[in-house]
Structure formats: structure tokens, C-alpha cells
Write an enzyme that holds these catalytic residues in place. Structure first.
Site, PDB file in Angstrom:
ATOM      1  N   VAL A 195       0.833  -1.215   0.000  1.00 38.09           N
ATOM      2  CA  VAL A 195       0.000   0.000   0.000  1.00 38.09           C
ATOM      3  C   VAL A 195       0.863   1.258   0.000  1.00 38.09           C
ATOM      4  CG1 VAL A 195      -1.917  -1.135   1.188  1.00 38.09           C
ATOM      5  CG2 VAL A 195      -0.204   0.099   2.541  1.00 38.09           C
ATOM      6  N   ALA A 222      15.017  -7.838  -3.940  1.00 40.80           N
ATOM      7  CA  ALA A 222      14.439  -7.212  -5.129  1.00 40.80           C
ATOM      8  C   ALA A 222      15.341  -6.111  -5.674  1.00 40.80           C
ATOM      9  CB  ALA A 222      13.068  -6.639  -4.784  1.00 40.80           C
ATOM     10  N   GLY A 246       9.369 -10.788  -3.422  1.00 36.93           N
ATOM     11  CA  GLY A 246       9.269 -10.307  -2.046  1.00 36.93           C
ATOM     12  C   GLY A 246       7.950 -10.578  -1.369  1.00 36.93           C
ATOM     13  N   THR A 247       7.308 -11.677  -1.745  1.00 38.19           N
ATOM     14  CA  THR A 247       6.087 -12.044  -1.035  1.00 38.19           C
ATOM     15  C   THR A 247       6.191 -13.496  -0.583  1.00 38.19           C
ATOM     16  OG1 THR A 247       3.694 -12.369  -1.175  1.00 38.19           O
ATOM     17  CG2 THR A 247       4.909 -12.494  -3.239  1.00 38.19           C
ATOM     18  N   SER A 248       5.725 -13.751   0.636  1.00 32.91           N
ATOM     19  CA  SER A 248       5.820 -15.098   1.179  1.00 32.91           C
ATOM     20  C   SER A 248       4.851 -16.044   0.480  1.00 32.91           C
ATOM     21  CB  SER A 248       5.504 -15.060   2.665  1.00 32.91           C
ATOM     22  OG  SER A 248       4.181 -14.586   2.843  1.00 32.91           O
ATOM     23  N   CYS A 280     -23.428  15.839  -4.179  1.00 33.36           N
ATOM     24  CA  CYS A 280     -22.738  16.924  -3.467  1.00 33.36           C
ATOM     25  C   CYS A 280     -21.280  16.584  -3.158  1.00 33.36           C
ATOM     26  CB  CYS A 280     -23.472  17.236  -2.161  1.00 33.36           C
ATOM     27  SG  CYS A 280     -23.730  15.782  -1.108  1.00 33.36           S
ATOM     28  N   HIS A 311      -4.282  -4.133  -2.408  1.00 33.51           N
ATOM     29  CA  HIS A 311      -4.666  -3.733  -1.048  1.00 33.51           C
ATOM     30  C   HIS A 311      -4.814  -2.226  -0.915  1.00 33.51           C
ATOM     31  CE1 HIS A 311      -2.911  -7.832   0.421  1.00 33.51           C
ATOM     32  NE2 HIS A 311      -4.130  -7.949  -0.058  1.00 33.51           N
TER      33      HIS A 311
END
Ligand code: ZN
Length: 239
Positions: free
Chosen positions: A104, A230, A189-191, A135, A120
Site C-alpha cells: 500500500v 528485489a 518479495g512475497t511469502s 454533493c 490492497h
């Protein structure tokens, strides 16, 4: 030929590449984790109790201020060589690489990547809490913590996916499509345990390459595993 050279050849040959990134992508940038950010005034709060719609509705100022603190921390860090290599590759090879991220922090976007599918959300952006009425105009929000619509009081909230919320359906559908169409998927870089990383990787019909200094749940499904960070590996793969 070593594994790195093999994957470099795959990158050159692939007409479509999907790059799925997680927390490790931003490690070199020094983005503080959820837990790292819980210092000082915030130490007594549990992030899992703050990052929910119920918490925001009950205590909008508290939750807004917590996000303001986290946004400040993220504004102080910069995209790393990994983010920059991805953005340069996209600029040099239009339409060939789709970034799908669980992060994020908005660092892919700040590095210059286009069309980032932020599954996310993006902590640097806001959105309306309730479905906007006629409005509710972004350019005319009333300042506040949080800002609100002068007409109806609708609140602005961080544009992140909170605990218990669905992933943004449009970004998820486009990520699934990118995964299904790619000839090469780079999982960086992600499990692999955080939904929907594993589902997207298993959907990829072509080569799957993991870039991670640590073993991941997805290693068994990969054609090649590159043990590295990375920020070191991506400039070598994508140059
Ligand atoms: Zn309104």
C-alpha cells in the site's frame, strides 16, 4: 547458463510479464512495517483494531491520525533500485509488464510505474466512506481530521483495504487476467501466504520465477527461485 541468465532470456522473450510484489519489494526502501510504526503515542494501539471500517466509524479522528502518521513515515522513504528497474522496463517496453502489488506504500507508482494494480489499495490516497452523492466533490472537501463533504458530511477515508473488506474487484479482475495471459510471472518479495498471491501464481500458464532472499510457500510451484533481494536482482533481470 546460470539461473539469472536463464531468467534474463525469459524476460527478453516474453511478450507479457506479470510482476507480483509484496513487502520484500519495499524492504530496501526502509518502509516501516505495521508493527514498526507502533511507537510513542501509538504503542498502546493494536493495528488490527485500527485498520477496520468499524474502528473508523467509531473513532474517525483517531484512525485518521494514525494513517496520517503512517503516511508521514512513508513519505520519508524513496523507491529503491528494484522499483526503478521495473518502471524503466515499462517505459522502454510499453504494454509488456503489468505490476500487481500487495503493498500500500505507493512506491511503484512514485518510481514511475504505470497501471499498477494495487490489490490492497494505496495509503497515499483517500476515498469516500459512503457511496458519493452529487454533493460529494473531491475538489471541494472541507478540511478536517478526516476531511468531509460540506453538503452531506460524507467522510474521506484512506484508500486501503481494511481487515474484513473485499479486495477492489476491478483491480483483482485485471490482476487475474494479467496472470492468466502472461508468459512469465515474477513473484517478488512475497511469502505467498497472503491472499491472493498464491492463486495468481498458480494461474500463470508460463514460467514462474520467485525473487526472495527467504524460502516461500510458492517455491515448489516455481520454475526458478532466485535467492536475493528485489533491489539487487530486478535491475539485473530487467536491464
Ligand atoms: Zn456529499
Amino acid at each position: 547458463m546460470n539461473d539469472l541468465e536463464k531468467v534474463r532470456d525469459w524476460v527478453r522473450a516474453a511478450r507479457r510479464i506479470a510482476l507480483l510484489s509484496g513487502a520484500g519489494m519495499s524492504a530496501e526502501s526502509g518502509v516501516p512495517t505495521f508493527r514498526d510504526a507502533q511507537t510513542g503515542l501509538w504503542a498502546k494501539f493494536d493495528p488490527q483494531q485500527l485498520a477496520t471500517e468499524a474502528a473508523f466509524r467509531a473513532k474517525p479522528r483517531l484512525v485518521w491520525d494514525w494513517y496520517a502518521m503512517r503516511r508521514e513515515l512513508i513519505a520519508r522513504v524513496d523507491p529503491n533500485e528494484g522499483h526503478l528497474a521495473v518502471a524503466r522496463f515499462q517505459a522502454a517496453n510499453p504494454g509488456r509488464l503489468t505490476v500487481i502489488t500487495q503493498n500500500v506504500d505507493g512506491l511503484h507508482q512514485r518510481a514511475g510505474s504505470s497501471g499498477v494494480l494495487a490489490l490492497h489499495g494505496n495509503i497515499t490516497e483517500d476515498q469516500w466512506l459512503e457511496t458519493p452523492r452529487s454533493c460529494c466533490k473531491v475538489e471541494a472537501v472541507e478540511a478536517g481530521r478526516p476531511p468531509s463533504c460540506a453538503g452531506c458530511g460524507n467522510l474521506r477515508r484512506p484508500a486501503v483495504v481494511w481487515f474484513g473488506e473485499m479486495l477492489p474487484p476491478d483491480a483483482l479482475a485485471r490482476a487475474e487476467q494479467a496472470a492468466a495471459e502472461c508468459e512469465l510471472m515474477l513473484v517478488v518479495g512475497t511469502s505467498g501466504v497472503v491472499y491472493p498471491a498464491a492463486g495468481l501464481a498458480y494461474r500463470a500458464p508460463g514460467k514462474v520465477v520467485i525473487v526472495n532472499p527467504e524460502p516461500t510457500e510458492l517455491d515448489g510451484a516455481a520454475h526458478v527461485v532466485l535467492r536475493g533481494r528485489a533491489a539487487e536482482v530486478l535491475p539485473q533481470l530487467l536491464s
